[in-house]
Design a protein around this motif. Structure first.
Motif, PDB file in Angstrom:
ATOM      1  N   GLU A 259       0.833  -1.209   0.000  1.00 29.55           N
ATOM      2  CA  GLU A 259       0.000   0.000   0.000  1.00 29.55           C
ATOM      3  C   GLU A 259       0.868   1.260   0.000  1.00 29.55           C
ATOM      4  OE1 GLU A 259      -3.234   0.638   2.542  1.00 29.55           O
ATOM      5  OE2 GLU A 259      -4.098  -1.356   2.318  1.00 29.55           O
ATOM      6  N   THR A 260       1.962   1.223   0.756  1.00 30.97           N
ATOM      7  CA  THR A 260       2.892   2.360   0.797  1.00 30.97           C
ATOM      8  C   THR A 260       3.507   2.607  -0.581  1.00 30.97           C
ATOM      9  OG1 THR A 260       3.416   1.838   3.105  1.00 30.97           O
ATOM     10  CG2 THR A 260       4.930   3.309   1.961  1.00 30.97           C
ATOM     11  N   LEU A 261       3.908   1.528  -1.240  1.00 29.11           N
ATOM     12  CA  LEU A 261       4.492   1.640  -2.584  1.00 29.11           C
ATOM     13  C   LEU A 261       3.467   2.167  -3.589  1.00 29.11           C
ATOM     14  CD1 LEU A 261       6.482  -1.730  -2.625  1.00 29.11           C
ATOM     15  CD2 LEU A 261       7.489   0.568  -2.611  1.00 29.11           C
ATOM     16  N   LEU A 262       2.236   1.693  -3.464  1.00 29.99           N
ATOM     17  CA  LEU A 262       1.171   2.135  -4.370  1.00 29.99           C
ATOM     18  C   LEU A 262       0.919   3.637  -4.223  1.00 29.99           C
ATOM     19  CD1 LEU A 262      -0.983   1.305  -6.447  1.00 29.99           C
ATOM     20  CD2 LEU A 262      -2.544   0.882  -4.529  1.00 29.99           C
ATOM     21  N   CYS A 267       3.684   1.059  -8.784  1.00 29.77           N
ATOM     22  CA  CYS A 267       2.717  -0.021  -8.930  1.00 29.77           C
ATOM     23  C   CYS A 267       3.354  -1.392  -9.143  1.00 29.77           C
ATOM     24  CB  CYS A 267       1.761   0.281 -10.091  1.00 29.77           C
ATOM     25  SG  CYS A 267       0.656   1.653  -9.725  1.00 29.77           S
ATOM     26  N   GLY A 268       4.424  -1.435  -9.939  1.00 30.91           N
ATOM     27  CA  GLY A 268       5.096  -2.717 -10.200  1.00 30.91           C
ATOM     28  C   GLY A 268       5.642  -3.321  -8.923  1.00 30.91           C
ATOM     29  N   LYS A 322      -6.427  -3.974  -6.433  1.00 26.44           N
ATOM     30  CA  LYS A 322      -6.329  -2.520  -6.553  1.00 26.44           C
ATOM     31  C   LYS A 322      -5.014  -2.123  -7.226  1.00 26.44           C
ATOM     32  CE  LYS A 322      -6.210   1.656  -3.669  1.00 26.44           C
ATOM     33  NZ  LYS A 322      -6.185   2.155  -2.268  1.00 26.44           N
ATOM     34  N   CYS A 323      -3.923  -2.765  -6.809  1.00 30.81           N
ATOM     35  CA  CYS A 323      -2.607  -2.475  -7.411  1.00 30.81           C
ATOM     36  C   CYS A 323      -2.589  -2.825  -8.889  1.00 30.81           C
ATOM     37  CB  CYS A 323      -1.511  -3.273  -6.686  1.00 30.81           C
ATOM     38  SG  CYS A 323      -1.164  -2.717  -5.017  1.00 30.81           S
ATOM     39  N   GLN A 324      -3.185  -3.961  -9.238  1.00 29.90           N
ATOM     40  CA  GLN A 324      -3.210  -4.391 -10.635  1.00 29.90           C
ATOM     41  C   GLN A 324      -4.059  -3.450 -11.498  1.00 29.90           C
ATOM     42  OE1 GLN A 324      -4.538  -8.386  -9.805  1.00 29.90           O
ATOM     43  NE2 GLN A 324      -2.469  -9.248 -10.028  1.00 29.90           N
ATOM     44  N   ARG A 325      -5.160  -2.946 -10.931  1.00 30.47           N
ATOM     45  CA  ARG A 325      -5.984  -1.979 -11.661  1.00 30.47           C
ATOM     46  C   ARG A 325      -5.210  -0.686 -11.900  1.00 30.47           C
ATOM     47  NH1 ARG A 325     -10.089  -3.550  -8.127  1.00 30.47           N
ATOM     48  NH2 ARG A 325      -9.810  -1.624  -6.913  1.00 30.47           N
ATOM     49  N   GLU A 326      -4.574  -0.201 -10.833  1.00 29.66           N
ATOM     50  CA  GLU A 326      -3.796   1.038 -10.946  1.00 29.66           C
ATOM     51  C   GLU A 326      -2.666   0.877 -11.953  1.00 29.66           C
ATOM     52  OE1 GLU A 326      -4.263   4.031  -9.561  1.00 29.66           O
ATOM     53  OE2 GLU A 326      -6.086   3.391  -8.527  1.00 29.66           O
TER      54      GLU A 326
END
Length: 338
Positions: A259-262, A267-268, A322-326
């Motif tokens: 979440e912090t990285l996002l 994103c990767g 969520k990460c994959q969508r972003e």
């Protein structure tokens, strides 16, 4: 947030009469022995009384231990030990080695063994309170406080009293220093679980939650390592618990780190972190099954069905999606968000 903690059974003990005919003379001395007998019996009753609270336990423990001091320390406050220290034989079972008792004719052995049970009671009280589905903030604080008290008692026994034993504890027995140390670390780890739950509820920064979760996983790993040389026959179930909690909180750490990285538009890296969380969660799930199937001291439950476990699974799944969508939006900048 509801919690689940593994608990080993309480120690059992043989009755002690404190009758010393021909040794103890006079009404005052007889009263002390009678008080010792009744206060010991009262304390033992409270260990299994579900209505007992920390105040009741503290009062009963203080009452018994204050009287027992007369069998350990000289009454003239000198550094010499009491002449009564070796007058009584005490028998106690162990939390891991079933109903095979240890016996020592030493009041210090009694002090440590009873103190050990008091600490265990605080951990069981905390576990009972933490297992409620709708735990309040005050109850969470009580859980945290009880685990800290238990850790403090275990630590005090290990550092101040076990070195005074004339007969050192045998390998794998409760009073052995590494076993007490494992209990200390487990209490610290579980207290930090309560801190993490509070941080999540208050929506603290994901980076802080990730750091707390990683530290908690390290606590569990350290406790597991402390028990590594014990016989698997009586330590395997406890170690499964420590191992699965280590995997569980490492998964938590990777999840919140993602979440912090996002939030930093990485994103990767966030996806990789969440995929690692997913692997660790699956490993913890497998360990839950092994824990339930492993024989040994402790209650038989299926932790994978517990609310605290299911919540993390959903969190990892939703955060990864969520990460994959972003990441998809970044790779396809012309795609409109729905």
């Amino acid at each position: 947030m509801t919690h689940w903690f593994h608990r080993n059974p309480l120690k059992a003990t043989a009755p002690v009469s404190f009758n010393y005919y021909g040794v103890v003379t006079g009404p005052s001395a007889s009263k002390i022995c009678n008080d010792l007998r009744s206060s010991r019996a009262r304390l033992l009753e409270l260990f299994t009384d579900l209505n007992c609270n920390p105040e009741m336990m503290k009062n009963a423990a203080d009452s018994y231990f204050s009287l027992l001091q007369g069998f350990i320390n000289s009454l003239d406050e000198s550094t010499q030990e009491s002449k009564l220290r070796y007058i009584q034989n005490f028998k106690w079972t162990d939390t891991l080695q079933g109903q095979v008792p240890s016996a020592q004719q030493d009041a210090v052995f009694e002090l440590i063994s009873m103190g050990f049970n008091v600490a265990l009671w605080y951990t069981k009280y905390a576990s009972r309170l933490a297992g409620k589905e709708n735990i309040t903030e005050d109850e969470a604080k009580e859980v945290h406080r009880s685990l800290k008290i238990a850790a403090g008692i275990f630590k005090h026994l290990k550092e101040s009293h076990t070195p005074k034993l004339i007969t050192p504890a045998e390998k794998g027995r409760d009073l052995e220093s590494r076993l007490i140390e494992a209990y200390v670390i487990q209490c610290q780890a579980e207290a930090q679980e309560v801190t993490i739950a509070r941080a999540i509820e208050l929506k603290h920064a994901p980076g802080l939650i990730a750091a707390l979760a990683y530290e908690t996983a390290n606590f569990y790993q350290k406790a597991d390592h402390t028990l590594s040389s014990l016989e698997p026959a009586y330590s395997a179930k406890w170690r499964k618990y420590l191992h699965l909690k280590m995997c569980f909180y490492t998964a938590y750490a990777y999840c919140y780190h993602g979440e912090t990285l996002l939030a930093s538009d990485k994103c990767g890296e966030a996806i990789r972190s969440l995929q690692e969380a997913e692997k660790l969660y699956a490993k913890a799930e497998a360990l839950c099954k092994e824990y339930a199937e492993t024989k040994g001291p402790g209650t038989t439950v299926k932790p994978s069905g517990h609310l605290f476990f299911r919540k993390l699974g959903n969190l990892v799944k939703n955060t990864l999606e969520k990460c994959q969508r972003e990441n998809g939006f970044i790779l396809n900048p012309n795609q409109k968000k729905k």
